[in-house]
Each structure stands twice: as structure tokens, then as C-alpha cells.
Motif scaffolding. Structure first.
Motif, mmCIF file in Angstrom:
data_model
loop_
_atom_site.group_PDB
_atom_site.id
_atom_site.type_symbol
_atom_site.label_atom_id
_atom_site.label_comp_id
_atom_site.label_asym_id
_atom_site.label_seq_id
_atom_site.Cartn_x
_atom_site.Cartn_y
_atom_site.Cartn_z
ATOM 1 N N GLU A 59 17.140 -12.549 15.011
ATOM 2 C CA GLU A 59 15.758 -12.232 15.021
ATOM 3 C C GLU A 59 15.161 -11.754 13.967
ATOM 4 O O GLU A 59 15.684 -10.864 13.141
ATOM 5 N N LYS A 98 9.027 -7.310 17.324
ATOM 6 C CA LYS A 98 9.790 -5.941 17.645
ATOM 7 C C LYS A 98 10.424 -6.232 19.154
ATOM 8 O O LYS A 98 11.690 -5.492 19.179
ATOM 9 N N LYS A 99 10.026 -6.927 20.072
ATOM 10 C CA LYS A 99 10.546 -7.198 21.505
ATOM 11 C C LYS A 99 11.925 -7.974 21.189
ATOM 12 O O LYS A 99 12.833 -7.290 21.807
ATOM 13 N N ILE A 102 13.622 -8.036 18.699
ATOM 14 C CA ILE A 102 14.830 -7.295 17.888
ATOM 15 C C ILE A 102 15.382 -6.124 18.815
ATOM 16 O O ILE A 102 16.480 -5.912 18.957
ATOM 17 N N GLU A 103 14.432 -5.496 19.800
ATOM 18 C CA GLU A 103 14.991 -4.531 20.536
ATOM 19 C C GLU A 103 15.834 -5.132 21.680
ATOM 20 O O GLU A 103 16.972 -4.421 22.028
ATOM 21 N N LYS A 104 15.645 -6.351 22.244
ATOM 22 C CA LYS A 104 16.414 -7.043 23.095
ATOM 23 C C LYS A 104 17.887 -7.551 22.392
ATOM 24 O O LYS A 104 18.433 -8.120 23.306
ATOM 25 N N THR A 105 17.853 -7.835 21.240
ATOM 26 C CA THR A 105 18.909 -8.389 20.648
ATOM 27 C C THR A 105 20.335 -7.671 20.813
ATOM 28 O O THR A 105 20.240 -6.337 20.665
ATOM 29 N N LYS A 126 23.450 -5.817 14.560
ATOM 30 C CA LYS A 126 22.976 -4.661 15.276
ATOM 31 C C LYS A 126 24.105 -4.188 15.915
ATOM 32 O O LYS A 126 25.165 -4.437 16.352
#
Length: 114
Positions: free
Chosen positions: A43, A93-94, A96-99, A114
Motif C-alpha cells: 500500500e 492513510k487508512k 496503511i493503518e489497516k496493513t 510494517k
């Protein structure tokens, strides 16, 4: 059958079979999880997928899903009266946060796990 007719028949047969070889969006969506888990795609902050390692179907998966995302981002931008780039940034942003840990994200132009 004459040679020109054989060639024409062969060309017709090939033209009918070639689209079947191409990946479609549903197949790309089905393969996305494996491609991410195998470190092939990740992502990006702009809301799109990027190819981390060009192997297998990574390029096709990325292209098809990014086209679908771009269309959806455009619809959301129009519905909400905002710029598409704003939707892309929020989606990035979302995403990357959920990855999950162990999968790739792009930060400052570099791929990191990550």
C-alpha cells in the motif's frame, strides 16, 4: 481449406482465446491477499497499490485494482464535493493503518515491512 482461410481461422481462434488469458478484476481481488503476503505488492500513501517486487501477476493485480480504486475515488470526490487527491490521501492513510504487520507499505518513497 486454403492457406489464407487457415490463417484467418487461426487468427480468429487466437483473438477469441487471448482475452481469456488476461486477468480480470475479480481474479485480481482474489489474488491480492497472496500478493501482499508474499511481498509482491504493498500500500502507498496515495491510496493505490504499488509493486514491491515484480513477479507473477503483481503488475496485473496492481493495475486492475488501481483502476478500480481510481474510479471509486472519483465517485467519492464528486459525491462529497472534494478533490480526488483528498480522497486518495484519506484512502492511503487508512490502507496503511489497516496493513497487517509483515506486509509492505511505502513511506517517504521507500518500501518497508510494517
Amino acid at each position: 481449406m486454403t492457406l489464407p482461410k487457415r490463417i484467418a481461422s487461426l487468427m480468429l481462434l487466437l483473438s477469441l482465446s487471448l482475452p481469456a488469458l488476461a486477468m480480470n478484476l475479480n481474479e485480481a481481488m482474489s489474488e491480492l491477499g497472496n500478493a501482499k503476503a508474499n511481498g509482491l505488492v504493498g500500500e502507498m500513501p496515495n491510496g493505490y497499490l504499488g509493486v514491491v517486487k515484480s513477479a507473477g501477476e503483481a503488475d496485473a493485480i496492481t493495475k486492475l485494482i488501481n483502476q478500480a480504486r481510481a474510479n471509486e475515488y472519483q465517485k467519492l470526490a464528486q459525491q462529497n464535493g472534494i478533490q480526488k487527491t483528498d480522497v486518495e490521501a484519506i484512502a492511503g492513510k487508512k490502507a496503511i493503518e489497516k496493513t497487517p504487520a509483515g506486509q509492505y507499505i511505502q513511506l517517504n518513497g521507500k518500501w518497508i515491512k510494517k
